[in-house]
Design an enzyme around this catalytic site. Structure first.
Site, PDB file in Angstrom:
ATOM      1  N   LYS A 105      46.288  46.048  41.932  1.00  0.00           N
ATOM      2  CA  LYS A 105      44.985  46.606  41.613  1.00  0.00           C
ATOM      3  C   LYS A 105      44.649  46.580  40.116  1.00  0.00           C
ATOM      4  O   LYS A 105      43.997  47.487  39.591  1.00  0.00           O
ATOM      5  CB  LYS A 105      44.831  48.026  42.163  1.00  0.00           C
ATOM      6  CG  LYS A 105      45.176  48.161  43.650  1.00  0.00           C
ATOM      7  CD  LYS A 105      44.550  47.081  44.509  1.00  0.00           C
ATOM      8  CE  LYS A 105      43.026  47.129  44.480  1.00  0.00           C
ATOM      9  NZ  LYS A 105      42.428  45.994  45.250  1.00  0.00           N
ATOM     10  N   GLY A 107      43.322  43.570  38.824  1.00  0.00           N
ATOM     11  CA  GLY A 107      42.404  42.443  38.669  1.00  0.00           C
ATOM     12  C   GLY A 107      42.975  41.167  39.245  1.00  0.00           C
ATOM     13  O   GLY A 107      42.598  40.066  38.824  1.00  0.00           O
ATOM     14  N   THR A 108      43.860  41.293  40.227  1.00  0.00           N
ATOM     15  CA  THR A 108      44.555  40.135  40.797  1.00  0.00           C
ATOM     16  C   THR A 108      43.593  39.115  41.396  1.00  0.00           C
ATOM     17  O   THR A 108      43.698  37.910  41.123  1.00  0.00           O
ATOM     18  CB  THR A 108      45.551  40.599  41.874  1.00  0.00           C
ATOM     19  OG1 THR A 108      46.496  41.506  41.291  1.00  0.00           O
ATOM     20  CG2 THR A 108      46.294  39.417  42.466  1.00  0.00           C
ATOM     21  N   THR A 109      42.665  39.590  42.229  1.00  0.00           N
ATOM     22  CA  THR A 109      41.735  38.669  42.900  1.00  0.00           C
ATOM     23  C   THR A 109      40.879  37.927  41.875  1.00  0.00           C
ATOM     24  O   THR A 109      40.631  36.721  42.003  1.00  0.00           O
ATOM     25  CB  THR A 109      40.839  39.442  43.880  1.00  0.00           C
ATOM     26  OG1 THR A 109      41.660  40.237  44.751  1.00  0.00           O
ATOM     27  CG2 THR A 109      39.990  38.496  44.705  1.00  0.00           C
ATOM     28  N   HIS A 168      53.445  39.793  42.555  1.00  0.00           N
ATOM     29  CA  HIS A 168      53.473  41.165  42.040  1.00  0.00           C
ATOM     30  C   HIS A 168      54.880  41.534  41.582  1.00  0.00           C
ATOM     31  O   HIS A 168      55.123  42.680  41.185  1.00  0.00           O
ATOM     32  CB  HIS A 168      53.038  42.155  43.122  1.00  0.00           C
ATOM     33  CG  HIS A 168      51.570  42.126  43.443  1.00  0.00           C
ATOM     34  ND1 HIS A 168      50.599  42.293  42.481  1.00  0.00           N
ATOM     35  CD2 HIS A 168      50.913  41.981  44.625  1.00  0.00           C
ATOM     36  CE1 HIS A 168      49.401  42.245  43.063  1.00  0.00           C
ATOM     37  NE2 HIS A 168      49.562  42.050  44.344  1.00  0.00           N
ATOM     38  N   ARG A 316      35.460  46.109  45.120  1.00  0.00           N
ATOM     39  CA  ARG A 316      34.817  47.427  45.103  1.00  0.00           C
ATOM     40  C   ARG A 316      33.883  47.513  43.908  1.00  0.00           C
ATOM     41  O   ARG A 316      32.819  46.934  43.890  1.00  0.00           O
ATOM     42  CB  ARG A 316      35.876  48.539  45.092  1.00  0.00           C
ATOM     43  CG  ARG A 316      35.334  49.926  45.451  1.00  0.00           C
ATOM     44  CD  ARG A 316      36.440  50.968  45.490  1.00  0.00           C
ATOM     45  NE  ARG A 316      36.989  51.257  44.187  1.00  0.00           N
ATOM     46  CZ  ARG A 316      36.532  52.205  43.366  1.00  0.00           C
ATOM     47  NH1 ARG A 316      35.492  52.931  43.710  1.00  0.00           N
ATOM     48  NH2 ARG A 316      37.097  52.402  42.194  1.00  0.00           N
TER      49      ARG A 316
END
Length: 347
Positions: A105, A107-109, A168, A316
């Site tokens: 969470k 900023g991986t995408t 990760h 999101r």
């Protein structure tokens, strides 16, 4: 080093399943209340080599639903430990491979989309690729392939061509073929403010059928007994190595990507050996990978790339400072103190 890390941590920030470990399931609340986390969380480095099978490692259970295993000093979701071990022991890196890395969470995408767009020019179809498939299929997270519902575009372990992959996994547990001083494999890491990371993780859990009170998510995050272990240790490992080997590891901050995307994307492209020829091309990459566009692509609005996770839950707000709407002053100070403690221990 102390000042740099302080600034970073304090203000910047298919098909097979491993059996679920119901025995020796210890809730986080009990661990915290009894001050016995360290006793219950012996790391893999303290076990004999013969015991490195996942079934022999220390286990815990969060909120009576999420099973985690401690390996190499970090907690992992139970299902990913064996794939992570396989990656570490079996992956043979090429000098022209690129490995993206992040804690959850942060900023991986976004990083996956940006890296893919930097490596592939529009003429190579980067735009069409992102419109047709999830970034998590195009750039697989090596330890999470057990959750994939869709066949990957390439074999992670096939070294016949350059690969763009993600993990990760903490730096200390990466394959030696990636970390080796003789390897030219590039690593791009993205960090984020820990308070925003916590809130993003909490919302991610809620959107995927884990209605966890914020207080419990906060306790797990603060103790490091959560997905991929201590956020602070994870960031610190990559930060330290990036200072030692800047030609090998590019350390990006989510906040700087948002505030100055042109400069940061150009820096990443240059680092990857794919310099961007014009400002117009940079603008196209910014648009192509923007949250507004990505979240409205049909491929990201519905369905599931991973078995337990809905595609739309990866998109999101992406806002800086959203934690202020959720954390109490006491929670914020606790996370700030953990950041200070971590950089002081490194100094």
């Amino acid at each position: 080093m102390k000042l740099l890390l302080s600034t970073l941590l304090y203000s910047a920030y298919p098909y097979t399943y491993v059996s679920i470990y119901r025995h020796t399931c210890i809730t986080l609340a009990k661990l915290v209340m009894s001050n016995s986390i360290e006793k219950a969380c012996l790391g893999a480095e303290e076990l004999p080599k013969a015991c490195l099978d996942a079934e022999e490692l220390p286990k815990a259970c969060l909120w009576e639903t999420m099973h985690v295993i401690r390996w190499g000093g970090f907690w992992f979701p139970a299902e990913v430990v064996k794939p992570a071990m396989t990656f570490r022991s079996s992956f043979t890196a090429r000098n022209d491979d690129v490995s993206l890395a992040s804690s959850m969470k942060t900023g991986t995408t976004w990083l996956k989309s940006l890296a893919l767009s930097c490596i592939l020019s529009p003429d190579d179809g980067a735009d069409d690729l992102l419109a047709a498939d999830s970034p998590h299929i195009l750039v697989p997270s090596v330890e999470a392939v057990v959750f994939n519902r869709k066949r990957l575009k390439f074999d992670i372990y096939d070294a016949s061509a350059p690969r763009l992959i993600h993990t990760h996994i903490p730096y200390s547990l990466l394959p030696d073929s990636i970390k080796s001083s003789s390897s030219s494999t590039k690593i791009v890491y993205i960090a984020r403010n820990p308070k925003d990371t916590l809130i993003s993780w909490w919302h991610f859990l809620k959107s995927n059928s884990r209605s966890i009170p914020l207080e419990k998510a906060f306790d797990a995050f603060s103790s490091g007994v959560c997905n991929y272990g201590s956020f602070f240790d994870h960031v610190a490992e990559y930060w330290i190595e990036s200072r030692k080997r800047p030609e090998k590891i590019l350390f990006l901050k989510n906040e700087e990507l948002k505030s100055n995307p042109k400069a940061q994307i150009s820096k990443m492209a240059e680092f990857l050996g794919k310099p961007i020829g014009s400002e117009d091309e940079v603008e196209k990459i910014i648009w192509r990978c923007s949250l507004e566009r990505m979240k409205n692509l049909e491929v990201n609005k519905s369905g599931r790339t991973f078995v337990p996770v809905s595609n739309d839950s990866f998109f999101r707000k992406g806002e800086v400072g959203d934690w202020k709407n959720y954390l109490t002053p006491e929670m914020a100070e606790r996370i700030d103190q953990l950041s200070r403690d971590r950089h002081e221990a490194i100094d």
